[in-house]
Design a protein around this motif. Structure first.
Motif, PDB file in Angstrom:
ATOM      1  N   ILE A  30       0.861  -1.179   0.000  1.00  0.00           N
ATOM      2  CA  ILE A  30       0.000   0.000   0.000  1.00  0.00           C
ATOM      3  C   ILE A  30       0.893   1.223   0.000  1.00  0.00           C
ATOM      4  O   ILE A  30       1.765   1.373   0.866  1.00  0.00           O
ATOM      5  CB  ILE A  30      -0.932   0.032   1.233  1.00  0.00           C
ATOM      6  CG1 ILE A  30      -1.789  -1.229   1.296  1.00  0.00           C
ATOM      7  CG2 ILE A  30      -1.814   1.287   1.191  1.00  0.00           C
ATOM      8  CD1 ILE A  30      -2.753  -1.391   0.152  1.00  0.00           C
ATOM      9  N   GLY A  31       0.688   2.121  -0.975  1.00  0.00           N
ATOM     10  CA  GLY A  31       1.510   3.315  -1.069  1.00  0.00           C
ATOM     11  C   GLY A  31       0.699   4.548  -1.440  1.00  0.00           C
ATOM     12  O   GLY A  31      -0.375   4.440  -2.037  1.00  0.00           O
ATOM     13  N   LYS A  32       1.221   5.699  -1.076  1.00  0.00           N
ATOM     14  CA  LYS A  32       0.572   6.962  -1.421  1.00  0.00           C
ATOM     15  C   LYS A  32       1.128   7.452  -2.750  1.00  0.00           C
ATOM     16  O   LYS A  32       2.334   7.657  -2.904  1.00  0.00           O
ATOM     17  CB  LYS A  32       0.810   8.003  -0.330  1.00  0.00           C
ATOM     18  CG  LYS A  32      -0.082   9.233  -0.468  1.00  0.00           C
ATOM     19  CD  LYS A  32       0.043  10.132   0.753  1.00  0.00           C
ATOM     20  CE  LYS A  32      -0.965  11.279   0.685  1.00  0.00           C
ATOM     21  NZ  LYS A  32      -0.877  12.152   1.895  1.00  0.00           N
ATOM     22  N   TYR A  33       0.212   7.663  -3.704  1.00  0.00           N
ATOM     23  CA  TYR A  33       0.594   8.067  -5.049  1.00  0.00           C
ATOM     24  C   TYR A  33      -0.456   9.020  -5.590  1.00  0.00           C
ATOM     25  O   TYR A  33      -1.656   8.737  -5.499  1.00  0.00           O
ATOM     26  CB  TYR A  33       0.730   6.835  -5.953  1.00  0.00           C
ATOM     27  CG  TYR A  33       1.102   7.136  -7.382  1.00  0.00           C
ATOM     28  CD1 TYR A  33       2.297   7.773  -7.695  1.00  0.00           C
ATOM     29  CD2 TYR A  33       0.252   6.789  -8.428  1.00  0.00           C
ATOM     30  CE1 TYR A  33       2.642   8.042  -9.008  1.00  0.00           C
ATOM     31  CE2 TYR A  33       0.591   7.047  -9.744  1.00  0.00           C
ATOM     32  CZ  TYR A  33       1.789   7.689 -10.026  1.00  0.00           C
ATOM     33  OH  TYR A  33       2.122   7.965 -11.322  1.00  0.00           O
ATOM     34  N   LEU A  44       1.688  -7.286  -9.603  1.00  0.00           N
ATOM     35  CA  LEU A  44       2.604  -6.198  -9.907  1.00  0.00           C
ATOM     36  C   LEU A  44       3.935  -6.439  -9.208  1.00  0.00           C
ATOM     37  O   LEU A  44       3.982  -6.931  -8.082  1.00  0.00           O
ATOM     38  CB  LEU A  44       2.018  -4.863  -9.436  1.00  0.00           C
ATOM     39  CG  LEU A  44       0.753  -4.357 -10.135  1.00  0.00           C
ATOM     40  CD1 LEU A  44       0.324  -3.033  -9.520  1.00  0.00           C
ATOM     41  CD2 LEU A  44       0.985  -4.198 -11.625  1.00  0.00           C
ATOM     42  N   ASP A  45       5.028  -6.087  -9.908  1.00  0.00           N
ATOM     43  CA  ASP A  45       6.333  -6.118  -9.262  1.00  0.00           C
ATOM     44  C   ASP A  45       6.999  -4.763  -9.460  1.00  0.00           C
ATOM     45  O   ASP A  45       6.434  -3.845 -10.045  1.00  0.00           O
ATOM     46  CB  ASP A  45       7.194  -7.273  -9.769  1.00  0.00           C
ATOM     47  CG  ASP A  45       7.507  -7.187 -11.261  1.00  0.00           C
ATOM     48  OD1 ASP A  45       7.575  -6.061 -11.807  1.00  0.00           O
ATOM     49  OD2 ASP A  45       7.711  -8.244 -11.880  1.00  0.00           O
ATOM     50  N   ARG A  50       8.513   1.192 -10.420  1.00  0.00           N
ATOM     51  CA  ARG A  50       9.720   1.700  -9.775  1.00  0.00           C
ATOM     52  C   ARG A  50       9.934   3.195 -10.029  1.00  0.00           C
ATOM     53  O   ARG A  50      10.401   3.922  -9.159  1.00  0.00           O
ATOM     54  CB  ARG A  50      10.943   0.913 -10.227  1.00  0.00           C
ATOM     55  CG  ARG A  50      12.226   1.358  -9.523  1.00  0.00           C
ATOM     56  CD  ARG A  50      13.456   0.593  -9.980  1.00  0.00           C
ATOM     57  NE  ARG A  50      13.460  -0.783  -9.500  1.00  0.00           N
ATOM     58  CZ  ARG A  50      13.220  -1.828 -10.247  1.00  0.00           C
ATOM     59  NH1 ARG A  50      12.919  -1.671 -11.547  1.00  0.00           N
ATOM     60  NH2 ARG A  50      13.256  -3.041  -9.752  1.00  0.00           N
ATOM     61  N   GLY A  51       9.625   3.699 -11.174  1.00  0.00           N
ATOM     62  CA  GLY A  51       9.879   5.099 -11.506  1.00  0.00           C
ATOM     63  C   GLY A  51       8.874   6.086 -10.954  1.00  0.00           C
ATOM     64  O   GLY A  51       9.065   7.304 -11.079  1.00  0.00           O
TER      65      GLY A  51
END
Length: 204
Positions: A30-33, A44-45, A50-51
């Protein structure tokens, strides 16, 4: 049952890759984007995102009855350990914590108790937090660094009459020093955050 530890770390991708090499699987990311929290779970990997400027709130990895989580931080910081329990034991432990004057944060899924040694204890009643409750791959004990004496006594009193699996080491910092893994085929190594992982077979 001791099952879990959590770090904040600048070594997000490296930590995931390290535990993946040890046979752990990613159960969630879980990430803030773009201003909101989003899921970047498998399949997903890292080559898929990554960018992007993602700030990962949590990456969860599992193997057997061990659950390890970590989130984005400016420096390595040990946050908490976790125990799988049941509702009856949860009530007993929370009452003992409140009697000892420790802060208790009750949640629908998790309860956190703040110790006097700069880390927290998570109490988890949902057994689906691990992949295999009776797995031979389990956390046998954790050795925690602290700057003051009394950590083991505090955790043992908090968890009484249940085993805490916690040992302490007096140093100049608050950190997770090492984790003892019960699986006999596990080899000693050190994760990107400085945690020594030791096999019960080689610990004596």
């Amino acid at each position: 049952m001791l099952f879990h530890y959590h770090h904040w770390t600048p070594y997000i991708e490296q930590t995931e890759a390290f535990y993946a090499r040890l046979g752990f699987r990613v159960s969630q990311r879980i990430g803030k984007y773009n201003g909101s929290y989003q899921s970047f779970d498998p399949p997903l990997d890292w080559d898929d995102f990554r960018g992007r400027p993602i700030t990962f709130r949590i990456i969860e990895m599992r193997r057997g009855s061990v659950n390890i989580t970590f989130g984005q931080g400016k420096r390595v910081m040990f946050d908490h350990i976790g125990y799988l329990t049941n509702e009856r034991r949860l009530g007993i432990i929370c009452q003992q914590a409140e009697t000892a004057g420790l802060r208790v944060q009750r949640g629908e899924k998790r309860t956190f108790i703040s110790t006097s040694h700069s880390f927290r204890v998570e109490l988890q009643t949902h057994q689906e937090a691990v992949d295999e409750i009776d797995s031979p791959f389990r956390l046998q004990s954790l050795n925690i660094e602290t700057t003051t004496d009394g950590l083991e006594q505090e955790i043992n009193q908090l968890l009484h009459p249940y085993s805490s699996g916690v040992q302490s080491l007096i140093t100049h910092r608050h950190a997770l020093h090492s984790a003892l893994i019960s699986h006999p085929a596990f080899e000693e190594t050190v994760d990107p955050n400085g945690v020594k992982l030791i096999s019960a077979r080689t610990s004596s």
